[in-house]
Design a protein around this motif. Structure first.
Motif, PDB file in Angstrom:
ATOM      1  N   ASP A 194       0.832  -1.213   0.000  1.00 25.55           N
ATOM      2  CA  ASP A 194       0.000   0.000   0.000  1.00 25.55           C
ATOM      3  C   ASP A 194       0.863   1.258   0.000  1.00 25.55           C
ATOM      4  N   HIS A 195       2.063   1.162   0.565  1.00 27.75           N
ATOM      5  CA  HIS A 195       2.990   2.297   0.608  1.00 27.75           C
ATOM      6  C   HIS A 195       4.413   1.763   0.480  1.00 27.75           C
ATOM      7  N   VAL A 196       5.293   2.624  -0.068  1.00 29.50           N
ATOM      8  CA  VAL A 196       6.702   2.267  -0.220  1.00 29.50           C
ATOM      9  C   VAL A 196       7.555   3.443   0.248  1.00 29.50           C
ATOM     10  N   SER A 197       8.578   3.156   1.044  1.00 29.56           N
ATOM     11  CA  SER A 197       9.521   4.195   1.473  1.00 29.56           C
ATOM     12  C   SER A 197      10.924   3.603   1.495  1.00 29.56           C
ATOM     13  N   SER A 198      11.930   4.473   1.493  1.00 26.02           N
ATOM     14  CA  SER A 198      13.309   3.993   1.551  1.00 26.02           C
ATOM     15  C   SER A 198      14.166   4.984   2.310  1.00 26.02           C
ATOM     16  N   GLU A 199      15.284   4.495   2.838  1.00 20.60           N
ATOM     17  CA  GLU A 199      16.211   5.357   3.557  1.00 20.60           C
ATOM     18  C   GLU A 199      17.590   4.723   3.581  1.00 20.60           C
ATOM     19  N   SER A 200      18.602   5.564   3.763  1.00 22.16           N
ATOM     20  CA  SER A 200      19.978   5.094   3.862  1.00 22.16           C
ATOM     21  C   SER A 200      20.193   4.388   5.189  1.00 22.16           C
ATOM     22  N   PHE A 210      33.028  -1.037   1.361  1.00 26.12           N
ATOM     23  CA  PHE A 210      32.681  -1.355  -0.010  1.00 26.12           C
ATOM     24  C   PHE A 210      31.652  -2.483  -0.096  1.00 26.12           C
ATOM     25  N   GLY A 211      30.941  -2.704   0.998  1.00 23.14           N
ATOM     26  CA  GLY A 211      29.899  -3.718   1.003  1.00 23.14           C
ATOM     27  C   GLY A 211      28.581  -3.180   0.483  1.00 23.14           C
ATOM     28  N   SER A 212      27.554  -3.985   0.634  1.00 24.72           N
ATOM     29  CA  SER A 212      26.224  -3.598   0.184  1.00 24.72           C
ATOM     30  C   SER A 212      25.387  -3.169   1.394  1.00 24.72           C
ATOM     31  N   ASP A 213      24.060  -3.254   1.277  1.00 27.60           N
ATOM     32  CA  ASP A 213      23.129  -2.875   2.342  1.00 27.60           C
ATOM     33  C   ASP A 213      23.304  -1.419   2.749  1.00 27.60           C
ATOM     34  N   THR A 214      23.502  -0.539   1.757  1.00 29.32           N
ATOM     35  CA  THR A 214      23.619   0.890   2.049  1.00 29.32           C
ATOM     36  C   THR A 214      22.262   1.584   2.051  1.00 29.32           C
ATOM     37  N   ARG A 215      21.221   0.872   1.586  1.00 34.39           N
ATOM     38  CA  ARG A 215      19.894   1.468   1.540  1.00 34.39           C
ATOM     39  C   ARG A 215      18.846   0.381   1.782  1.00 34.39           C
ATOM     40  N   ARG A 216      17.795   0.741   2.504  1.00 34.01           N
ATOM     41  CA  ARG A 216      16.704  -0.193   2.783  1.00 34.01           C
ATOM     42  C   ARG A 216      15.394   0.362   2.222  1.00 34.01           C
ATOM     43  N   TYR A 221       2.011  -2.815   4.344  1.00 30.37           N
ATOM     44  CA  TYR A 221       0.707  -3.414   4.067  1.00 30.37           C
ATOM     45  C   TYR A 221      -0.249  -2.978   5.169  1.00 30.37           C
ATOM     46  N   THR A 222      -1.247  -2.201   4.807  1.00 30.59           N
ATOM     47  CA  THR A 222      -2.119  -1.556   5.776  1.00 30.59           C
ATOM     48  C   THR A 222      -2.701  -2.540   6.786  1.00 30.59           C
ATOM     49  N   GLY A 223      -2.493  -2.229   8.075  1.00 27.99           N
ATOM     50  CA  GLY A 223      -3.049  -3.031   9.142  1.00 27.99           C
ATOM     51  C   GLY A 223      -2.396  -4.377   9.342  1.00 27.99           C
ATOM     52  N   VAL A 224      -1.346  -4.662   8.585  1.00 30.07           N
ATOM     53  CA  VAL A 224      -0.683  -5.965   8.660  1.00 30.07           C
ATOM     54  C   VAL A 224       0.763  -5.820   9.120  1.00 30.07           C
ATOM     55  N   GLY A 225       1.550  -4.996   8.414  1.00 25.45           N
ATOM     56  CA  GLY A 225       2.947  -4.820   8.778  1.00 25.45           C
ATOM     57  C   GLY A 225       3.815  -4.448   7.605  1.00 25.45           C
ATOM     58  N   TYR A 226       5.102  -4.770   7.705  1.00 24.49           N
ATOM     59  CA  TYR A 226       6.087  -4.317   6.739  1.00 24.49           C
ATOM     60  C   TYR A 226       6.951  -5.468   6.229  1.00 24.49           C
ATOM     61  N   VAL A 227       7.363  -5.335   4.963  1.00 22.53           N
ATOM     62  CA  VAL A 227       8.389  -6.190   4.394  1.00 22.53           C
ATOM     63  C   VAL A 227       9.564  -5.270   4.058  1.00 22.53           C
ATOM     64  N   VAL A 228      10.740  -5.576   4.588  1.00 26.08           N
ATOM     65  CA  VAL A 228      11.900  -4.694   4.435  1.00 26.08           C
ATOM     66  C   VAL A 228      12.935  -5.375   3.546  1.00 26.08           C
ATOM     67  N   LEU A 238      16.879  -5.800  -4.969  1.00 27.61           N
ATOM     68  CA  LEU A 238      16.323  -5.789  -3.626  1.00 27.61           C
ATOM     69  C   LEU A 238      16.070  -7.213  -3.160  1.00 27.61           C
ATOM     70  N   ARG A 239      16.466  -7.496  -1.907  1.00 28.81           N
ATOM     71  CA  ARG A 239      16.230  -8.797  -1.292  1.00 28.81           C
ATOM     72  C   ARG A 239      15.662  -8.591   0.109  1.00 28.81           C
ATOM     73  N   VAL A 240      14.710  -9.426   0.494  1.00 29.10           N
ATOM     74  CA  VAL A 240      14.080  -9.306   1.804  1.00 29.10           C
ATOM     75  C   VAL A 240      15.101  -9.580   2.906  1.00 29.10           C
ATOM     76  N   VAL A 241      15.106  -8.703   3.922  1.00 26.72           N
ATOM     77  CA  VAL A 241      15.957  -8.921   5.091  1.00 26.72           C
ATOM     78  C   VAL A 241      15.135  -9.154   6.359  1.00 26.72           C
ATOM     79  N   GLU A 242      13.886  -8.649   6.389  1.00 30.82           N
ATOM     80  CA  GLU A 242      13.057  -8.879   7.561  1.00 30.82           C
ATOM     81  C   GLU A 242      11.601  -8.523   7.278  1.00 30.82           C
ATOM     82  N   THR A 243      10.715  -9.043   8.123  1.00 32.39           N
ATOM     83  CA  THR A 243       9.313  -8.648   8.111  1.00 32.39           C
ATOM     84  C   THR A 243       8.961  -8.158   9.505  1.00 32.39           C
ATOM     85  N   LYS A 244       7.999  -7.231   9.605  1.00 29.72           N
ATOM     86  CA  LYS A 244       7.586  -6.687  10.896  1.00 29.72           C
ATOM     87  C   LYS A 244       6.073  -6.612  10.941  1.00 29.72           C
TER      88      LYS A 244
END
Length: 250
Positions: A194-200, A210-216, A221-228, A238-244
Motif C-alpha cells: 500500500d505504501h513504499v519508502s526507503s532510507e539510507s 565497499f559492502g552492500s546494504d547501504t539502503r533499505r 501493508y495496511t493493518g498488517v505490517g512491513y516487508v523490508v 532488492l532482497r528481503v531482510v526482515e518482516t515486521k
C-alpha cells in the motif's frame, strides 16, 4: 527488456562540471490524474524514487528522441505509439556516467510504468535501467515519493479534493515471506504494498566500506505490517531482510 552490465570509474569533480538537477515542483502523484490513453496511443510513466547519481537528471529517449528528463523523486508521462520501440537513458556527458538501452512493446489503450534505477557501486561500478513495474507497486511507490517534473506541471490535471477512504485490511500472512526473496516473489506471495519508502542505512558513510546494504526499502501493508528489503549497491537488486508485523501500519 535487455539490460547490459556497465562499468564506471568515478572521476573527482566531473559531477560538478555536469551541474545539478533541480527538484521537481509539480503536484504529487496522488494530487493529480494521469491522462487516459486514447484508442490509438499508449501512456508511458517513468518514475525515479532513488537512482544514482542522485544529483543529475536522467534523459529518457524513445527511438532516439528525448521525451523528458527525470530528476530524483520525480516522474513524468508521455503518450507513445503502440508497437515495438527502443528506450534509452542518457546522463550528462561531463559526468562520465554511461547510459543504457533496452526494448519495449506497447499496446494501444494501455498504461505502462517504468522505474528508473541506478547504482554507483561506491563510485566504481555504475549501472542504470528502466524496469517495467506492476501497476500496484508503481502507484504505491509514486504516491509516497514523487512529484511531476516541473516542465509538465502547468498541464497537469489535478484530482478533485475528496477525503480518501481508509485502505481496508487485506488477508495477508507475512509468514509466507522468507529472507532473500526478490520483489517479484513477494508480490506473487502477498500482492503489491500500500505504501513504499526507503532510507539510507548509514553504511555508505563508513570510510573504506565497499559492502552492500547501504539502503533499505520498506513495503507497508495496511493493518498488517512491513516487508523490508536491502538494496545491493552494485546491481540495485532488492532482497528481503526482515518482516515486521504491525497492526498500525499505514
Amino acid at each position: 527488456m535487455k539490460i547490459g552490465g556497465l562499468r564506471h570509474l568515478c572521476i573527482i569533480g566531473t559531477l560538478a562540471l555536469a551541474g545539478c538537477a533541480s527538484a521537481p515542483t509539480g503536484p504529487k502523484f496522488g494530487e493529480m490524474v494521469l491522462p487516459q490513453p486514447p484508442q490509438d496511443k499508449a501512456v508511458m510513466v517513468v518514475y525515479r524514487e532513488y537512482a544514482e547519481p542522485t544529483k543529475l537528471a536522467a534523459k529518457i529517449d524513445v527511438d532516439g528522441t528525448q521525451v523528458f528528463a527525470i530528476p530524483q523523486q520525480g516522474f513524468a508521462h508521455a503518450l507513445v505509439d503502440p508497437g515495438k520501440h527502443q528506450l534509452a537513458i542518457r546522463w550528462p556527458a561531463a559526468s562520465g556516467t554511461p547510459g543504457w538501452q533496452g526494448d519495449a512493446e506497447w499496446e494501444a489503450g494501455q498504461t505502462y510504468y517504468y522505474q528508473l534505477r541506478g547504482t554507483s557501486g561506491h563510485g566504481w561500478y555504475f549501472k542504470s535501467s528502466l524496469e517495467p513495474t506492476a501497476k500496484g507497486l508503481a502507484q504505491a511507490t509514486l504516491k509516497d515519493c514523487c512529484r511531476l517534473i516541473t516542465e509538465m506541471k502547468a498541464d497537469a490535471t489535478l484530482a478533485t479534493a475528496q477525503p480518501q477512504a481508509p485502505a481496508s485490511r487485506r488477508s495477508i500472512d507475512l509468514a509466507n515471506i522468507r529472507q532473500e526473496m526478490r520483489e517479484s516473489e513477494v508480490i506473487i506471495a502477498i500482492g503489491s504494498p500500500d505504501h513504499v519508502s526507503s532510507e539510507s542505512t548509514g553504511k555508505r558513510g563508513i570510510p573504506f566500506y565497499f559492502g552492500s546494504d547501504t539502503r533499505r526499502v520498506s513495503w507497508s501493508y495496511t493493518g498488517v505490517g512491513y516487508v523490508v528489503f536491502s538494496r545491493n549497491e552494485y546491481n540495485g537488486e532488492l532482497r528481503v531482510v526482515e518482516t515486521k508485523a504491525d497492526a498500525n501500519a499505514p
